[in-house]
Design a protein around this motif. Sequence first.
Motif, PDB file in Angstrom:
ATOM      1  N   TYR A 107       0.793  -1.230   0.000  1.00 49.09           N
ATOM      2  CA  TYR A 107       0.000   0.000   0.000  1.00 49.09           C
ATOM      3  C   TYR A 107       0.827   1.283   0.000  1.00 49.09           C
ATOM      4  O   TYR A 107       0.321   2.336  -0.394  1.00 49.09           O
ATOM      5  CB  TYR A 107      -0.936   0.019   1.223  1.00 49.09           C
ATOM      6  N   VAL A 108       2.071   1.203   0.450  1.00 48.74           N
ATOM      7  CA  VAL A 108       2.881   2.419   0.564  1.00 48.74           C
ATOM      8  C   VAL A 108       4.029   2.423  -0.450  1.00 48.74           C
ATOM      9  O   VAL A 108       4.119   3.322  -1.289  1.00 48.74           O
ATOM     10  CB  VAL A 108       3.437   2.594   1.992  1.00 48.74           C
ATOM     11  N   LEU A 109       4.910   1.424  -0.395  1.00 56.34           N
ATOM     12  CA  LEU A 109       6.057   1.409  -1.297  1.00 56.34           C
ATOM     13  C   LEU A 109       5.642   1.289  -2.755  1.00 56.34           C
ATOM     14  O   LEU A 109       6.351   1.758  -3.640  1.00 56.34           O
ATOM     15  CB  LEU A 109       6.998   0.267  -0.933  1.00 56.34           C
ATOM     16  N   SER A 110       4.493   0.679  -3.005  1.00 58.38           N
ATOM     17  CA  SER A 110       4.021   0.597  -4.386  1.00 58.38           C
ATOM     18  C   SER A 110       3.778   1.989  -4.971  1.00 58.38           C
ATOM     19  O   SER A 110       3.931   2.195  -6.184  1.00 58.38           O
ATOM     20  CB  SER A 110       2.739  -0.233  -4.460  1.00 58.38           C
ATOM     21  N   LYS A 111       3.415   2.940  -4.121  1.00 58.01           N
ATOM     22  CA  LYS A 111       3.214   4.320  -4.568  1.00 58.01           C
ATOM     23  C   LYS A 111       4.540   5.079  -4.621  1.00 58.01           C
ATOM     24  O   LYS A 111       4.795   5.838  -5.557  1.00 58.01           O
ATOM     25  CB  LYS A 111       2.251   5.045  -3.633  1.00 58.01           C
ATOM     26  N   VAL A 112       5.386   4.855  -3.615  1.00 59.45           N
ATOM     27  CA  VAL A 112       6.660   5.573  -3.539  1.00 59.45           C
ATOM     28  C   VAL A 112       7.564   5.211  -4.722  1.00 59.45           C
ATOM     29  O   VAL A 112       8.309   6.061  -5.227  1.00 59.45           O
ATOM     30  CB  VAL A 112       7.364   5.257  -2.207  1.00 59.45           C
ATOM     31  N   GLU A 113       7.496   3.958  -5.167  1.00 64.60           N
ATOM     32  CA  GLU A 113       8.438   3.484  -6.183  1.00 64.60           C
ATOM     33  C   GLU A 113       7.819   3.379  -7.573  1.00 64.60           C
ATOM     34  O   GLU A 113       8.507   2.985  -8.516  1.00 64.60           O
ATOM     35  CB  GLU A 113       8.984   2.123  -5.762  1.00 64.60           C
ATOM     36  N   TYR A 114       6.568   3.750  -7.733  1.00 62.97           N
ATOM     37  CA  TYR A 114       5.937   3.626  -9.045  1.00 62.97           C
ATOM     38  C   TYR A 114       6.597   4.566 -10.060  1.00 62.97           C
ATOM     39  O   TYR A 114       6.694   5.780  -9.841  1.00 62.97           O
ATOM     40  CB  TYR A 114       4.439   3.938  -8.958  1.00 62.97           C
ATOM     41  N   ALA A 115       7.088   3.996 -11.156  1.00 61.04           N
ATOM     42  CA  ALA A 115       7.700   4.762 -12.259  1.00 61.04           C
ATOM     43  C   ALA A 115       8.826   5.662 -11.774  1.00 61.04           C
ATOM     44  O   ALA A 115       9.052   6.735 -12.335  1.00 61.04           O
ATOM     45  CB  ALA A 115       6.639   5.589 -12.979  1.00 61.04           C
ATOM     46  N   CYS A 116       9.558   5.225 -10.739  1.00 64.82           N
ATOM     47  CA  CYS A 116      10.608   6.083 -10.167  1.00 64.82           C
ATOM     48  C   CYS A 116      11.760   6.317 -11.143  1.00 64.82           C
ATOM     49  O   CYS A 116      12.540   7.261 -10.968  1.00 64.82           O
ATOM     50  CB  CYS A 116      11.124   5.496  -8.852  1.00 64.82           C
ATOM     51  N   LEU A 117      11.889   5.478 -12.154  1.00 66.81           N
ATOM     52  CA  LEU A 117      12.932   5.707 -13.151  1.00 66.81           C
ATOM     53  C   LEU A 117      12.678   7.003 -13.918  1.00 66.81           C
ATOM     54  O   LEU A 117      13.624   7.660 -14.365  1.00 66.81           O
ATOM     55  CB  LEU A 117      12.993   4.517 -14.123  1.00 66.81           C
ATOM     56  N   ILE A 118      11.415   7.397 -14.038  1.00 64.12           N
ATOM     57  CA  ILE A 118      11.062   8.613 -14.769  1.00 64.12           C
ATOM     58  C   ILE A 118      11.305   9.854 -13.909  1.00 64.12           C
ATOM     59  O   ILE A 118      11.900  10.835 -14.357  1.00 64.12           O
ATOM     60  CB  ILE A 118       9.593   8.565 -15.217  1.00 64.12           C
ATOM     61  N   TRP A 119      10.861   9.819 -12.644  1.00 56.48           N
ATOM     62  CA  TRP A 119      10.912  11.017 -11.792  1.00 56.48           C
ATOM     63  C   TRP A 119      11.968  10.892 -10.689  1.00 56.48           C
ATOM     64  O   TRP A 119      11.828  11.482  -9.629  1.00 56.48           O
ATOM     65  CB  TRP A 119       9.544  11.283 -11.173  1.00 56.48           C
ATOM     66  N   CYS A 120      13.010  10.154 -10.927  1.00 57.16           N
ATOM     67  CA  CYS A 120      14.041   9.881  -9.920  1.00 57.16           C
ATOM     68  C   CYS A 120      14.436  11.138  -9.146  1.00 57.16           C
ATOM     69  O   CYS A 120      14.785  12.166  -9.737  1.00 57.16           O
ATOM     70  CB  CYS A 120      15.277   9.312 -10.602  1.00 57.16           C
ATOM     71  N   PRO A 121      14.378  11.106  -7.799  1.00 59.37           N
ATOM     72  CA  PRO A 121      14.750  12.284  -6.997  1.00 59.37           C
ATOM     73  C   PRO A 121      16.262  12.460  -6.938  1.00 59.37           C
ATOM     74  O   PRO A 121      16.969  11.722  -6.250  1.00 59.37           O
ATOM     75  CB  PRO A 121      14.185  11.944  -5.609  1.00 59.37           C
ATOM     76  N   ILE A 122      16.787  13.417  -7.680  1.00 56.12           N
ATOM     77  CA  ILE A 122      18.240  13.620  -7.703  1.00 56.12           C
ATOM     78  C   ILE A 122      18.673  14.666  -6.670  1.00 56.12           C
ATOM     79  O   ILE A 122      19.863  14.754  -6.367  1.00 56.12           O
ATOM     80  CB  ILE A 122      18.718  14.056  -9.105  1.00 56.12           C
ATOM     81  N   TYR A 123      17.737  15.446  -6.147  1.00 57.88           N
ATOM     82  CA  TYR A 123      18.080  16.445  -5.132  1.00 57.88           C
ATOM     83  C   TYR A 123      17.924  15.835  -3.743  1.00 57.88           C
ATOM     84  O   TYR A 123      17.009  15.044  -3.487  1.00 57.88           O
ATOM     85  CB  TYR A 123      17.201  17.680  -5.267  1.00 57.88           C
ATOM     86  N   ALA A 124      18.806  16.218  -2.842  1.00 58.39           N
ATOM     87  CA  ALA A 124      18.812  15.650  -1.493  1.00 58.39           C
ATOM     88  C   ALA A 124      17.505  15.922  -0.762  1.00 58.39           C
ATOM     89  O   ALA A 124      16.989  15.055  -0.058  1.00 58.39           O
ATOM     90  CB  ALA A 124      19.994  16.209  -0.698  1.00 58.39           C
ATOM     91  N   SER A 125      16.939  17.108  -0.944  1.00 58.67           N
ATOM     92  CA  SER A 125      15.696  17.459  -0.249  1.00 58.67           C
ATOM     93  C   SER A 125      14.547  16.551  -0.672  1.00 58.67           C
ATOM     94  O   SER A 125      13.686  16.199   0.144  1.00 58.67           O
ATOM     95  CB  SER A 125      15.339  18.923  -0.526  1.00 58.67           C
ATOM     96  N   HIS A 126      14.520  16.164  -1.958  1.00 59.98           N
ATOM     97  CA  HIS A 126      13.465  15.279  -2.440  1.00 59.98           C
ATOM     98  C   HIS A 126      13.636  13.871  -1.871  1.00 59.98           C
ATOM     99  O   HIS A 126      12.663  13.237  -1.453  1.00 59.98           O
ATOM    100  CB  HIS A 126      13.486  15.215  -3.969  1.00 59.98           C
ATOM    101  N   ALA A 127      14.879  13.379  -1.862  1.00 61.53           N
ATOM    102  CA  ALA A 127      15.140  12.041  -1.321  1.00 61.53           C
ATOM    103  C   ALA A 127      14.840  11.986   0.173  1.00 61.53           C
ATOM    104  O   ALA A 127      14.317  10.989   0.677  1.00 61.53           O
ATOM    105  CB  ALA A 127      16.587  11.648  -1.596  1.00 61.53           C
ATOM    106  N   ILE A 128      15.147  13.061   0.889  1.00 59.61           N
ATOM    107  CA  ILE A 128      14.891  13.109   2.335  1.00 59.61           C
ATOM    108  C   ILE A 128      13.396  13.040   2.618  1.00 59.61           C
ATOM    109  O   ILE A 128      12.955  12.370   3.565  1.00 59.61           O
ATOM    110  CB  ILE A 128      15.506  14.381   2.945  1.00 59.61           C
ATOM    111  N   ALA A 129      12.599  13.724   1.790  1.00 59.70           N
ATOM    112  CA  ALA A 129      11.145  13.700   1.979  1.00 59.70           C
ATOM    113  C   ALA A 129      10.595  12.287   1.845  1.00 59.70           C
ATOM    114  O   ALA A 129       9.690  11.882   2.588  1.00 59.70           O
ATOM    115  CB  ALA A 129      10.479  14.632   0.972  1.00 59.70           C
ATOM    116  N   LEU A 130      11.148  11.507   0.921  1.00 58.95           N
ATOM    117  CA  LEU A 130      10.715  10.124   0.760  1.00 58.95           C
ATOM    118  C   LEU A 130      11.249   9.242   1.893  1.00 58.95           C
ATOM    119  O   LEU A 130      10.547   8.354   2.378  1.00 58.95           O
ATOM    120  CB  LEU A 130      11.194   9.584  -0.594  1.00 58.95           C
ATOM    121  N   ASP A 131      12.488   9.512   2.314  1.00 57.99           N
ATOM    122  CA  ASP A 131      13.082   8.717   3.388  1.00 57.99           C
ATOM    123  C   ASP A 131      12.334   8.890   4.705  1.00 57.99           C
ATOM    124  O   ASP A 131      12.328   7.979   5.542  1.00 57.99           O
ATOM    125  CB  ASP A 131      14.556   9.103   3.574  1.00 57.99           C
ATOM    126  N   LYS A 132      11.715  10.041   4.901  1.00 57.76           N
ATOM    127  CA  LYS A 132      10.955  10.265   6.132  1.00 57.76           C
ATOM    128  C   LYS A 132       9.777   9.286   6.238  1.00 57.76           C
ATOM    129  O   LYS A 132       9.428   8.859   7.334  1.00 57.76           O
ATOM    130  CB  LYS A 132      10.460  11.708   6.189  1.00 57.76           C
TER     131      LYS A 132
END
Length: 243
Positions: A107-132
């Motif tokens: 229910y959660v990771l399926s949304k976080v990782e959907y099509a992540c190759l397209i919108w890959c978070p390259i900025y640290a602030s974006h990755a941190i938001a997902l890591d939270k």
Amino acid sequence: MDLLQLNLNRIIQWCERFKLNLNVDKCCTVTYTRTLTPLNTSYYIDDHLLEKKHSMKDLGVWFDAKLTFLPHLDNVCSSSLKSLGFVMRISKYFSDISLIKKLYYAYVLSKVEYACLIWCPIYASHAIALDKIHRRFLKFLSFKVDGIYPEIGINQLQLLHRHDMVSLSYRRDQSYAKFVYKLLHNQIDCEFLLSKIPIYVPRISSRSDVSFRPPAARTDVLRRAPVNIMCKAADRIFDDIFA
């Protein structure tokens, strides 16, 4: 610009020929550019002026005019947090940790990782938001096991190791590497994308152990390009992707 309108007219004629109706209300135009003064051109379908938008959703991914994918990241974080809250509520009386993990993956990771190759978070602030989001679930697992939440500032690697999980960045690398592996081993049929893979052929005396040599990225757009991302991930994950 006239050529694009001409192609639109041809599409309309083709639809009319085969009795297909276009929902003009769902059609819009988005200009993808980073310039401060983009070309302001109007386009029509059946004399209906197409609405100009700064972002649009295509196959579940939000594309904004500057291709920063910020609207999509915001949507992913918001939707994933709601799903995480749902998982935590329904698992309140669960004692099987493996079952709670499966709910989180579904229910959660399926949304976080959907099509992540397209919108890959390259900025640290974006990755941190997902890591939270990931960290919040790890602390919830610790609470289910110990009866109390971990102390503030606990090391993320410690939580991951305890619950036998890996970081989101590593999971993304695995996903990218698997994609290029399937592409090279003919499990994904896409000749165009395969032709863009920069395979590195070293000299006999070379000590380089990389399989790919993508061009040096001088812009953020090129650095987040899917081909660059998956080639670098494959070099990190596989010792020999052709084996």
